[in-house]
Write an enzyme that holds these catalytic residues in place. Structure first.
Site, PDB file in Angstrom:
ATOM      1  N   ARG A   1     -39.748 -14.924  14.487  1.00 16.94           N
ATOM      2  CA  ARG A   1     -39.266 -16.224  13.779  1.00 16.94           C
ATOM      3  C   ARG A   1     -39.772 -17.170  14.333  1.00 16.94           C
ATOM      4  NH1 ARG A   1     -34.364 -17.444  15.024  1.00 16.94           N
ATOM      5  NH2 ARG A   1     -33.593 -18.729  13.057  1.00 16.94           N
TER       6      ARG A   1
ATOM      7  N   LYS B   1      -4.660  -6.743   3.272  1.00 19.36           N
ATOM      8  CA  LYS B   1      -4.451  -5.757   2.417  1.00 19.36           C
ATOM      9  C   LYS B   1      -5.985  -5.287   2.063  1.00 19.36           C
ATOM     10  CE  LYS B   1      -3.244  -2.342  -0.278  1.00 19.36           C
ATOM     11  NZ  LYS B   1      -3.513  -1.904  -1.506  1.00 19.36           N
TER      12      LYS B   1
ATOM     13  N   GLU C   1      -9.978   2.008   3.867  1.00 20.72           N
ATOM     14  CA  GLU C   1      -9.629   3.089   3.071  1.00 20.72           C
ATOM     15  C   GLU C   1     -11.013   3.535   2.434  1.00 20.72           C
ATOM     16  OE1 GLU C   1      -6.440   2.328   0.152  1.00 20.72           O
ATOM     17  OE2 GLU C   1      -7.982   3.096  -1.295  1.00 20.72           O
TER      18      GLU C   1
ATOM     19  N   SER D   1       0.747  -1.182  -0.018  1.00 23.44           N
ATOM     20  CA  SER D   1       0.085  -0.037   0.020  1.00 23.44           C
ATOM     21  C   SER D   1       0.852   1.352   0.189  1.00 23.44           C
ATOM     22  CB  SER D   1      -0.849   0.076   1.380  1.00 23.44           C
ATOM     23  OG  SER D   1      -1.755   1.264   1.175  1.00 23.44           O
TER      24      SER D   1
ATOM     25  N   HIS E   1      -7.384  -3.529   4.597  1.00 27.24           N
ATOM     26  CA  HIS E   1      -6.703  -2.049   4.672  1.00 27.24           C
ATOM     27  C   HIS E   1      -7.639  -1.301   3.757  1.00 27.24           C
ATOM     28  CE1 HIS E   1      -4.432   1.033   2.460  1.00 27.24           C
ATOM     29  NE2 HIS E   1      -3.835   1.044   3.558  1.00 27.24           N
ATOM     30  N   ASN E   2      -7.988  -1.873   2.544  1.00 23.30           N
ATOM     31  CA  ASN E   2      -8.653  -1.169   1.530  1.00 23.30           C
ATOM     32  C   ASN E   2     -10.324  -0.862   1.953  1.00 23.30           C
ATOM     33  OD1 ASN E   2      -6.258  -1.280   0.008  1.00 23.30           O
ATOM     34  ND2 ASN E   2      -7.211  -1.499  -2.013  1.00 23.30           N
TER      35      ASN E   2
HETATM   36  C1  6PG Z   1      -3.022   1.348  -1.588  1.00 20.99           C
HETATM   37  C2  6PG Z   1      -4.468   1.636  -2.516  1.00 20.99           C
HETATM   38  C3  6PG Z   1      -4.471   0.977  -3.913  1.00 20.99           C
HETATM   39  C4  6PG Z   1      -5.097   1.507  -4.949  1.00 20.99           C
HETATM   40  C5  6PG Z   1      -6.621   0.814  -4.670  1.00 20.99           C
HETATM   41  C6  6PG Z   1      -7.708   1.697  -5.294  1.00 20.99           C
HETATM   42  O1  6PG Z   1      -3.238   1.017  -0.634  1.00 20.99           O
HETATM   43  O2  6PG Z   1      -2.061   1.740  -2.212  1.00 20.99           O
HETATM   44  O3  6PG Z   1      -5.563   1.082  -1.898  1.00 20.99           O
HETATM   45  O4  6PG Z   1      -4.309  -0.285  -3.583  1.00 20.99           O
HETATM   46  O5  6PG Z   1      -5.320   2.764  -5.019  1.00 20.99           O
HETATM   47  O6  6PG Z   1      -6.577  -0.148  -5.514  1.00 20.99           O
HETATM   48  O7  6PG Z   1      -8.851   1.224  -5.133  1.00 20.99           O
HETATM   49  P1  6PG Z   1     -10.025   1.476  -5.857  1.00 20.99           P
HETATM   50  O8  6PG Z   1      -9.771   1.629  -7.182  1.00 20.99           O
HETATM   51  O9  6PG Z   1     -11.006   0.185  -5.658  1.00 20.99           O
HETATM   52  O10 6PG Z   1     -10.723   2.777  -5.325  1.00 20.99           O
END
Ligand code: 6PG
Length: 473
Positions: A448, A184, A191, A130, A187-188
């Protein structure tokens, strides 16, 4: 010729930057790209790092150039290209050579690739990286999944090229097979939530308070000096301050409000659901991106329902700005709590034994979600006091106690004004449900049982019971 320490395939922007980073840290690197001209251009642009770079014209040249056991990073598009690259490499490699997938792979693909290579002599590393292009060049956060033995072979290179938080490398081995790519992915997911909540606050400032991009920029810049200090807040301030050279308008004002996505956010939500962990802020953020893409439908709906003439944000502007800062802070804590809870469940499910304090530590620098708060999280997980949920760590109880009234205030006012805050509202809903000792699922259980005789537990009694509704159900 002296053998290279490591190899890299795929000299796109990320691959090139990673290769230059490795060379800059003094490690000899062999590089290969399917299109030779790209390798030539990379070599031509490598400047003073040229003598650390070994350009290779074929995969066999690449394999021959590296010190065994040969670690080779593949930085190609996630999905089929990775499988094709592994297939092409198989005949060139042997012994304990290590294929490292540094792309944003789905961890389920990574697990499959591990199995497929099992018994072949080769080992596999699924490596989450990342930090975007800049991170790859000058110090990313690196999340490694694989065998401990293969990690040992690449540890010195990866820790050297990673970002540093107060001299501590932001690279770590997190567990076997898919552990690195799973972390990861989460993480995203975080994000996505972080970015969406920032965008919701921006929406309130823009549409609720009528502030221009230029006026909003310093608000974020100011917040970046306090408890919200983070890369995403910092770049938000920069983005909002930037002008479009073509029109002279703020860039933010000329960008179409339709967000893209490559899949990692969606995967994190799918996995959260599979694991039975609520990740509402992340779910809302992914859904918000999908909704954003329905631009034409949204325009038609605005016509059908009319545009809300937002005016009513009560109270003083300074007080509201403070509420917005705290609301973002509270929402962010909830999103992280959800992300870490998903990782804890995955760790149990896949037997990874994910080291939560280490994950928080390697996210403190280099990665997109790096923030001051992650240091506090690292401490909380390190002390074992966030094991149930981050929200239960004393430091976070204190912070949430201070901040959640503002989250409540902001979500309520935004709802009144018709301004969407799906991620912030979901974070609040999660927090309120999590902290409610007596919830309302007693009624769900009764329903239920009424329609399906599913049974329920009685307070203070053991066993399964049924209600008095008999066959009239
Ligand atoms: C990172 C980012 C990187 C990328 C994403 C964007 O940690 O460096 O997350 O992996 O910018 O893939 O993801 P999207 O295109 O789904 O927003």
């Amino acid at each position: 010729m002296e053998k290279a320490e490591i190899g890299l395939i795929g000299l796109g922007t990320m691959g090139s930057n990673l290769a230059l980073n490795i060379a800059e840290k003094g490690h000899r690197i062999a590089v290969y790209n399917r299109t030779q001209s790209r390798t030539d251009a990379f070599v031509a642009n490598s400047g003073p790092l040229r003598d650390k770079v070994v350009p290779c014209a074929s995969l066999s040249e690449l394999a021959a150039a590296i010190r065994p056991p040969r670690p080779i990073i593949i930085m190609v598009l996630a999905g089929k290209p990775v499988d094709e690259q592994i297939a092409a490499l198989r005949s060139e490699l042997a012994g304990n050579d290590i294929v490292i997938d540094a792309g944003n792979a789905n961890f389920r693909d990574t697990m499959r690739r591990f199995k497929e290579l099992d018994g072949s002599g080769l080992t596999f590393i699924g490596m989450g990286v990342s930090g975007g292009e800049e991170g790859a060049r000058h110090g990313p956060s690196i999340m490694v999944g694989g065998t401990e033995e293969s990690w040992k072979r690449v540890e010195s290179v990866l820790t050297a090229i990673s970002a540093k938080f107060k001299d501590e490398p932001c690279a770590a081995w997190l567990g076997s097979d898919g552990a690195g790519h799973f972390v990861k992915t989460i993480h995203n997911g975080i994000e996505y939530a972080d970015m969406q909540m920032i965008a919701e606050i921006y929406g309130i400032l823009r549409d609720g308070l009528g502030m221009s991009a230029k006026e909003i920029a310093p608000v974020f810049a100011g917040w970046n000096k306090g408890r919200l200090e983070s890369y995403l807040i910092e770049i938000t301030a920069n983005v909002l301050a930037a002008d479009d050279p073509k029109t002279g308008k703020p860039v933010a004002d000329i960008i179409l409000d339709r967000a893209g996505q490559k899949g990692t956010g969606k995967w994190s939500v799918i996995e959260a659901q599979q694991l039975g962990i609520p990740a509402t802020a992340i779910e809302a953020a992914v859904a918000a991106r999908v909704l954003s893409s329905l631009k034409d439908e949204r325009l038609a709906a605005e016509k059908a329902y009319g545009k809300l003439g937002v005016t009513s944000f009560s109270g003083s502007k300074d007080a509201l700005l403070k509420h917005l800062e705290l609301a973002l802070f509270a929402g962010k804590i909830a999103a992280y709590a959800q992300g870490f809870a998903v990782m804890a469940a995955a760790s149990r499910e896949f037997g990874w034994n994910l080291p939560m304090p280490t994950i928080a530590r390697i996210w403190r620098a280099g990665c997109i979600i790096r923030s001051q708060m992650l240091d506090t999280m690292a401490e909380a997980f390190g002390s074992g006091r966030a094991d149930t949920n981050l929200l239960m760590a004393p430091a976070f109880v204190t912070m949430m106690t201070e901040a959640h009234p503002s989250l409540r205030h902001v979500v309520a006012q935004a709802a009144e004004a018709g301004l969407p805050t799906p991620a912030l509202a979901s974070a609040l809903g999660y927090f309120d449900a999590y902290r409610q000792g007596r919830g309302t699922s007693n009624l769900i259980q009764a329903q239920r049982d009424f329609f399906g005789a599913h049974g329920f537990e009685r307070i203070g009694d053991k066993g399964a019971f049924h209600g008095p509704w008999g066959s009239g159900a």
